[in-house]
Design a protein around this motif. Sequence first.
Motif, PDB file in Angstrom:
ATOM      1  N   ASP A 112     -14.246   8.900  -2.128  1.00 46.84           N
ATOM      2  CA  ASP A 112     -12.850   8.730  -1.696  1.00 46.84           C
ATOM      3  C   ASP A 112     -11.897   8.502  -2.865  1.00 46.84           C
ATOM      4  O   ASP A 112     -10.764   8.082  -2.667  1.00 46.84           O
ATOM      5  CB  ASP A 112     -12.746   7.573  -0.704  1.00 46.84           C
ATOM      6  CG  ASP A 112     -13.159   6.233  -1.311  1.00 46.84           C
ATOM      7  OD1 ASP A 112     -13.574   6.199  -2.490  1.00 46.84           O
ATOM      8  OD2 ASP A 112     -13.075   5.211  -0.597  1.00 46.84           O
ATOM      9  N   LYS A 113     -12.344   8.819  -4.066  1.00 44.70           N
ATOM     10  CA  LYS A 113     -11.516   8.555  -5.253  1.00 44.70           C
ATOM     11  C   LYS A 113     -10.500   9.655  -5.526  1.00 44.70           C
ATOM     12  O   LYS A 113      -9.485   9.422  -6.199  1.00 44.70           O
ATOM     13  CB  LYS A 113     -12.405   8.366  -6.492  1.00 44.70           C
ATOM     14  CG  LYS A 113     -13.433   7.257  -6.347  1.00 44.70           C
ATOM     15  CD  LYS A 113     -12.790   5.936  -5.971  1.00 44.70           C
ATOM     16  CE  LYS A 113     -13.833   4.838  -5.850  1.00 44.70           C
ATOM     17  NZ  LYS A 113     -13.238   3.564  -5.338  1.00 44.70           N
TER      18      LYS A 113
ATOM     19  N   SER B 229       0.820  -1.213   0.000  1.00 47.99           N
ATOM     20  CA  SER B 229       0.000   0.000   0.000  1.00 47.99           C
ATOM     21  C   SER B 229       0.853   1.262   0.000  1.00 47.99           C
ATOM     22  O   SER B 229       0.384   2.339  -0.363  1.00 47.99           O
ATOM     23  CB  SER B 229      -0.941   0.016   1.211  1.00 47.99           C
ATOM     24  OG  SER B 229      -0.210   0.082   2.424  1.00 47.99           O
TER      25      SER B 229
ATOM     26  N   SER C 255      -4.418  11.275  -6.066  1.00 48.67           N
ATOM     27  CA  SER C 255      -3.985  12.017  -4.884  1.00 48.67           C
ATOM     28  C   SER C 255      -3.235  13.265  -5.320  1.00 48.67           C
ATOM     29  O   SER C 255      -2.326  13.199  -6.149  1.00 48.67           O
ATOM     30  CB  SER C 255      -3.074  11.149  -4.008  1.00 48.67           C
ATOM     31  OG  SER C 255      -2.578  11.894  -2.916  1.00 48.67           O
TER      32      SER C 255
ATOM     33  N   ARG D 163      -8.257  12.767  -3.575  1.00 48.96           N
ATOM     34  CA  ARG D 163      -7.862  13.330  -2.287  1.00 48.96           C
ATOM     35  C   ARG D 163      -6.900  14.491  -2.511  1.00 48.96           C
ATOM     36  O   ARG D 163      -6.157  14.512  -3.489  1.00 48.96           O
ATOM     37  CB  ARG D 163      -7.166  12.275  -1.419  1.00 48.96           C
ATOM     38  CG  ARG D 163      -8.011  11.046  -1.159  1.00 48.96           C
ATOM     39  CD  ARG D 163      -7.310  10.036  -0.259  1.00 48.96           C
ATOM     40  NE  ARG D 163      -6.140   9.433  -0.884  1.00 48.96           N
ATOM     41  CZ  ARG D 163      -4.892   9.613  -0.493  1.00 48.96           C
ATOM     42  NH1 ARG D 163      -4.625  10.425   0.534  1.00 48.96           N
ATOM     43  NH2 ARG D 163      -3.883   9.011  -1.107  1.00 48.96           N
TER      44      ARG D 163
ATOM     45  N   LYS E 117       1.786   3.752 -10.720  1.00 47.24           N
ATOM     46  CA  LYS E 117       1.234   5.102 -10.606  1.00 47.24           C
ATOM     47  C   LYS E 117       2.105   6.086 -11.391  1.00 47.24           C
ATOM     48  O   LYS E 117       3.327   5.969 -11.429  1.00 47.24           O
ATOM     49  CB  LYS E 117       1.135   5.538  -9.142  1.00 47.24           C
ATOM     50  CG  LYS E 117       0.116   4.747  -8.321  1.00 47.24           C
ATOM     51  CD  LYS E 117      -0.048   5.319  -6.930  1.00 47.24           C
ATOM     52  CE  LYS E 117      -0.996   4.502  -6.073  1.00 47.24           C
ATOM     53  NZ  LYS E 117      -2.379   4.558  -6.591  1.00 47.24           N
TER      54      LYS E 117
ATOM     55  N   SER F  33       0.410   7.577  -1.868  1.00 48.10           N
ATOM     56  CA  SER F  33       0.142   6.147  -1.946  1.00 48.10           C
ATOM     57  C   SER F  33      -1.226   5.782  -1.373  1.00 48.10           C
ATOM     58  O   SER F  33      -1.888   6.582  -0.707  1.00 48.10           O
ATOM     59  CB  SER F  33       1.235   5.378  -1.192  1.00 48.10           C
ATOM     60  OG  SER F  33       1.030   5.500   0.215  1.00 48.10           O
ATOM     61  N   ASP F  34      -1.613   4.531  -1.595  1.00 44.36           N
ATOM     62  CA  ASP F  34      -2.879   4.031  -1.057  1.00 44.36           C
ATOM     63  C   ASP F  34      -2.838   3.861   0.455  1.00 44.36           C
ATOM     64  O   ASP F  34      -3.876   3.670   1.082  1.00 44.36           O
ATOM     65  CB  ASP F  34      -3.222   2.692  -1.713  1.00 44.36           C
ATOM     66  CG  ASP F  34      -3.520   2.845  -3.202  1.00 44.36           C
ATOM     67  OD1 ASP F  34      -3.801   3.984  -3.648  1.00 44.36           O
ATOM     68  OD2 ASP F  34      -3.461   1.831  -3.930  1.00 44.36           O
TER      69      ASP F  34
ATOM     70  N   GLN G  11      -5.147   6.380   2.123  1.00 40.35           N
ATOM     71  CA  GLN G  11      -6.386   6.515   1.354  1.00 40.35           C
ATOM     72  C   GLN G  11      -7.563   7.092   2.146  1.00 40.35           C
ATOM     73  O   GLN G  11      -8.566   7.491   1.561  1.00 40.35           O
ATOM     74  CB  GLN G  11      -6.783   5.162   0.761  1.00 40.35           C
ATOM     75  CG  GLN G  11      -7.034   4.065   1.751  1.00 40.35           C
ATOM     76  CD  GLN G  11      -7.243   2.721   1.056  1.00 40.35           C
ATOM     77  OE1 GLN G  11      -7.349   2.648  -0.168  1.00 40.35           O
ATOM     78  NE2 GLN G  11      -7.294   1.664   1.841  1.00 40.35           N
TER      79      GLN G  11
ATOM     80  N   LYS H  39      -8.533   6.693  -9.028  1.00 40.37           N
ATOM     81  CA  LYS H  39      -8.058   6.962  -7.671  1.00 40.37           C
ATOM     82  C   LYS H  39      -6.859   7.893  -7.766  1.00 40.37           C
ATOM     83  O   LYS H  39      -5.789   7.487  -8.208  1.00 40.37           O
ATOM     84  CB  LYS H  39      -7.660   5.675  -6.956  1.00 40.37           C
ATOM     85  CG  LYS H  39      -7.283   5.859  -5.493  1.00 40.37           C
ATOM     86  CD  LYS H  39      -6.912   4.535  -4.832  1.00 40.37           C
ATOM     87  CE  LYS H  39      -8.128   3.651  -4.645  1.00 40.37           C
ATOM     88  NZ  LYS H  39      -7.794   2.426  -3.855  1.00 40.37           N
TER      89      LYS H  39
ATOM     90  N   ASP I  33      -1.997   9.580 -12.026  1.00 40.57           N
ATOM     91  CA  ASP I  33      -2.563   9.161 -10.747  1.00 40.57           C
ATOM     92  C   ASP I  33      -2.294  10.142  -9.611  1.00 40.57           C
ATOM     93  O   ASP I  33      -2.932  10.055  -8.561  1.00 40.57           O
ATOM     94  CB  ASP I  33      -1.986   7.797 -10.347  1.00 40.57           C
ATOM     95  CG  ASP I  33      -2.220   6.743 -11.414  1.00 40.57           C
ATOM     96  OD1 ASP I  33      -3.349   6.221 -11.480  1.00 40.57           O
ATOM     97  OD2 ASP I  33      -1.289   6.467 -12.200  1.00 40.57           O
TER      98      ASP I  33
END
Length: 271
Positions: free
Chosen positions: A189-190, A4, A146, A192, A10, A248-249, A252, A144, A88
């Motif tokens: 939550d996709k 994770s 960030s 952030r 990414k 990173s995830d 999340q 997803k 990503d």
Amino acid sequence: MNDSFSLREKVIVVTGGTGILGDSFVNGIVAAGGAVGILGRNAEVAHARADAITRQGGRAVALVADVLQEAELVAARELLLSTFGRIDGLVNGAGGNAPDGVLDPAEDVFKLNIAGMQRVMNLNLWGTIIPTQVFGPALAASGKGSIVNISSMNSKRAITKVLGYNMGKAAVDCYTQWFAVEMANRYGDKLRMNALAPGFFLTEQNRSLLTTPEGGFTPRGELVIRQTPFKRFGQPDELQGALVWLLSDASQFVTGSMVCVDGGFSIFGGV
């Protein structure tokens, strides 16, 4: 390492990628397995850094653009998408100060250089918002995404002289929180957005303000060290762990947050 925390598969774009801290951001992303778009105005540095990463087996592309010029950013986005097929993450690393955004103690406080202050604010605030507008839809399309903005100790505390920079970074914090909520309302939550708040790190912009040619501290540098419990300046690679975590995830469920990497500067009362 837990997967994770990995950035494998990414693709991350780093604005300000040709600067000192930007170089650390880029290297941290590549070390975590990510592909990176190195975005900056200095074409020579951008290409040199991308070529060095590629020679070492990493994935990188130089993106030459000014963060205040939307058309240049759109062209950079299209080049990144044509190279790697997706985006990503976005690190809004472009920013900084300028001499005309500074008010020295001897100057009249009621005769601010308004145009200079506006230029510094524009770089830090709109140089964060405009890239988000341009790259954001591609992040949403990835499923997803960030976004990490770069805040500062100046955003929460009054740091003398650098008024334009103080105001710009305070505005970035407001934008980070506001936009994080808006993205959550629209994308769940996709998507952030968070902020990384460095303490005092030596860069080309502040080196002469904080250190002497002999390697000692200027009076201003002494004040910074006195206010920093670790009693030293940060090293650029010490920002990598927090940055990779936010991209990173592993983070999340984190949005709208400001992560301080400052040797304790922000929490120390000076006593």
